[in-house]
Structures are given as C-alpha cells and as structure tokens.
Design an enzyme around this catalytic site. Structure first.
Site, short mmCIF file in Angstrom:
data_model
loop_
_atom_site.label_atom_id
_atom_site.label_comp_id
_atom_site.label_asym_id
_atom_site.label_seq_id
_atom_site.Cartn_x
_atom_site.Cartn_y
_atom_site.Cartn_z
N THR A 1 0.84 -1.20 0.00
CA THR A 1 0.00 0.00 0.00
C THR A 1 0.87 1.25 0.00
OG1 THR A 1 -1.90 1.06 1.06
CG2 THR A 1 -0.22 0.13 2.54
N TYR A 2 0.32 2.36 -0.47
CA TYR A 2 1.06 3.62 -0.45
C TYR A 2 0.09 4.77 -0.32
CZ TYR A 2 -0.13 4.45 -5.39
OH TYR A 2 -0.80 4.65 -6.58
N ARG B 1 5.35 -0.90 -8.98
CA ARG B 1 4.10 -1.01 -8.21
C ARG B 1 3.97 -2.18 -7.26
NH1 ARG B 1 0.53 0.82 -13.09
NH2 ARG B 1 0.63 -1.37 -13.59
N ARG C 1 5.99 -6.80 -1.97
CA ARG C 1 5.58 -8.21 -1.93
C ARG C 1 6.77 -9.09 -1.60
NH1 ARG C 1 3.19 -6.73 -6.82
NH2 ARG C 1 1.11 -5.89 -6.50
N ASP D 1 -6.62 -1.91 -3.74
CA ASP D 1 -7.71 -1.26 -4.47
C ASP D 1 -8.67 -2.21 -5.18
OD1 ASP D 1 -5.53 -1.97 -6.05
OD2 ASP D 1 -5.85 -0.36 -7.50
N GLU E 1 3.21 -11.31 -13.24
CA GLU E 1 2.53 -12.47 -12.68
C GLU E 1 3.09 -13.76 -13.26
OE1 GLU E 1 1.10 -9.80 -13.94
OE2 GLU E 1 -0.56 -9.12 -12.66
N1 UDP Z 1 1.48 0.20 -4.75
C1 UDP Z 1 2.42 0.65 -3.83
N2 UDP Z 1 3.29 1.64 -4.20
C2 UDP Z 1 3.27 2.22 -5.44
C3 UDP Z 1 2.31 1.75 -6.36
C4 UDP Z 1 1.44 0.74 -5.99
O1 UDP Z 1 2.44 0.18 -2.70
O2 UDP Z 1 4.08 3.10 -5.72
C5 UDP Z 1 0.54 -0.86 -4.36
C6 UDP Z 1 -0.93 -0.44 -4.46
O3 UDP Z 1 -1.35 0.12 -3.23
C7 UDP Z 1 -1.63 -1.74 -4.76
C8 UDP Z 1 -0.58 -2.50 -5.57
O4 UDP Z 1 0.68 -1.93 -5.25
O5 UDP Z 1 -1.91 -2.47 -3.57
C9 UDP Z 1 -0.83 -2.44 -7.08
O6 UDP Z 1 -0.78 -1.11 -7.49
P1 UDP Z 1 -1.75 -0.50 -8.62
O7 UDP Z 1 -3.16 -0.68 -8.17
O8 UDP Z 1 -1.29 0.86 -8.95
O9 UDP Z 1 -1.44 -1.47 -9.82
P2 UDP Z 1 -2.44 -1.97 -10.93
O10 UDP Z 1 -3.69 -2.36 -10.20
O11 UDP Z 1 -2.68 -0.84 -11.85
O12 UDP Z 1 -1.72 -3.11 -11.53
#
Ligand code: UDP
Length: 252
Positions: A11-12, A75, A80, A102, A201
């Site tokens: 999360t961020y 991201r 992880r 999200d 993935e």
């Molecule tokens: N996230 C994070 N730091 C970042 C960008 C994303 O911790 O700089 C987390 C975000 O809160 C979410 C996950 O990584 O739990 C995936 O991010 P995002 O939703 O932006 O990716 P997408 O859904 O577009 O693949």
C-alpha cells in the site's frame, strides 16, 4: 482446523488509501480466522495505516520495505518480496494471496482459498484498458483442471500464464521446502523488478509451477467471478471531473 490465510497487501499514500484499506479490512474481518494480513509500506510505517490496521479487528503484521524502486512501473514488487521474506523467515504456514488494496473481493473468494492444496488460480474480471469493455483474465477449467486461458491483450499474448496478480494463491511451504514439489530452486522465489509490464505475474508463477497440470482451477469449472480488478484509479475514473485530491482522504 481451518487452513491459515496469509493475505499480502502493498500500500502507499494517495487520496483513496484510507478508503481502500478500510474496505479491504472489513472484508477480511468477515473471513473466519485464522487469517493474517501482511500490509507492506515503503520507507516508513505511516500512522494512518497503523491506525486503520489497529481498528480493523483483523490479525495483521505491518511491515516496511526499505528497498527503493527505481522503476515507477514496479508497483508493489519490492513490498511483496518483503512479505515473502517475512513469511519464509517466520515459516508462516498457510495459503499466500497477493491482495492489492484497491481491488474488490467477495467472501466466497476467501472460502475457496482454503480449498487450495498447492497452487490455485481463477478468473478475475477487469475493465479492458482503453476499450470500454469488461474482460476476464485467468484460467479456463474443466472441474479443477486448467486447460486454457482467457487472453485478451495482443501485447501480452506471449505470456506463459494469463493470470492477474489477484488471480492466484499458493501454499507457503513452497517458499522454504522446494523439494516438496520436485522443483529444486537455485534462487529464492521473488518477484523481479526488471520484468516487462504485464509479465510480473507469469514470471513469478513460472517459479512456482511447471505447467497447468500442477494448478488447481477454482471454483469448480472456474465458473464464477470472485474478485474484480477494475484499474479505476489509473484511468482517473474515480474522480468526478474537476476534482483533484493529493492527500489521503482520512488525513484531510
Ligand atoms: N502500490 C504501492 N506503491 C506504489 C504503487 C502501488 O504500494 O508506488 C501498491 C498499491 O497500493 C496496490 C498494488 O501496489 O496495492 C498495485 O498497485 P496498482 O493498483 O497501482 O497497480 P495496478 O492495479 O494498476 O496493476
């Protein structure tokens, strides 16, 4: 005894962070224990996140990832990995699931995670980037046998496995007992930061299983959607026209 679920959430800080974490926390609160929610932030633990976690009523671990990413597309990759290291170090026994903050999750999903023995996967519903339509990403199954994949995106056709980050879960023992699955690993299982977008993935899953025969499709026939990955935020659909929020809504 029920199998433990290990839910990993990077999360961020952004405008909807409090909303997302509260929403996910309240779903997890309804899942029968044992469940541990591993929430990973970067740089430092924020008081806001600590507060949401404390009030959630869910058993949690609040971790910080100090490895800084140079690539904005990463991201959550390093976060992880921090969680994977923690699970491995403490030998947390259970089913590991990467649940981004999200996404939208049904309770049924968490019930079916408990059916997984080794590696489980299922279709996730999402909105196609730029195409205004709903699509599926994930396995096509006969019973629990995976025999194909929903493929949509031409640029991603080369992926070995068409699975969303929120569309698979695995037994944590795979992290420290490689021989168990007859696949000795030279290197620790990690998400890699140099991977092309959309291939995170599959690259990760290729370290866990050899092929579809080692996967369990769930629920039977992969017949139901159990979670949704709408990517709303990245396309600004969440904000009514003219709105721009910088801060976490909870912190205003
Ligand atoms: N996230 C994070 N730091 C970042 C960008 C994303 O911790 O700089 C987390 C975000 O809160 C979410 C996950 O990584 O739990 C995936 O991010 P995002 O939703 O932006 O990716 P997408 O859904 O577009 O693949």
């Amino acid at each position: 005894p029920k199998k433990q679920l290990i839910v990993v959430t990077p999360t961020y800080n952004r405008a909807l962070q409090a909303y997302y974490l509260n929403r996910l926390g309240q779903v997890l609160r309804l899942v029968p224990p044992p469940l541990v929610w591993i929430v990973v932030e970067t740089d430092a633990e924020s008081v806001e996140t600590a507060d949401v976690l404390r009030k959630s009523g869910v058993m949690y671990r609040h971790l910080v990832c100090t490895e800084n990413s140079t690539n904005v597309k990463d991201r959550g990759v390093h976060q992880r990995n921090t969680a994977l290291d923690h699970i491995k170090h403490h030998k947390l026994d259970g089913i590991v699931y990467f649940a981004d903050d999200d996404n939208i999750y049904s309770l049924e999903l968490f019930e079916s995670l408990r059916e997984i023995r080794r590696f489980g996967t299922w279709p996730v519903a999402m909105l196609a980037q730029g195409k205004n339509k709903a699509i599926l990403e994930g396995p096509v199954c006969n019973g629990s046998k995976v025999f194909g994949w929903h493929t949509n995106d031409k640029s991603k056709r080369l992926r070995r496995f068409h699975v969303d980050m929120s569309g698979f879960a695995f037994n944590s023992t795979i992290l420290w007992d490689p021989k168990r699955w007859q696949r000795p690993f030279a290197t620790p299982i990690r998400q890699l930061d140099s991977v092309k977008e959309g291939f995170q993935e599959t690259t990760f899953i290729e370290q866990l299983v050899e092929d579809e025969t080692q996967m369990e499709g769930t629920p039977p026939n992969c017949s139901r959607i159990m979670n949704w990955h709408l990517h709303l935020e990245s396309r600004g659909l969440v904000y009514p026209k003219g709105w721009l929020l910088q801060k976490n809504l909870d912190a205003i």
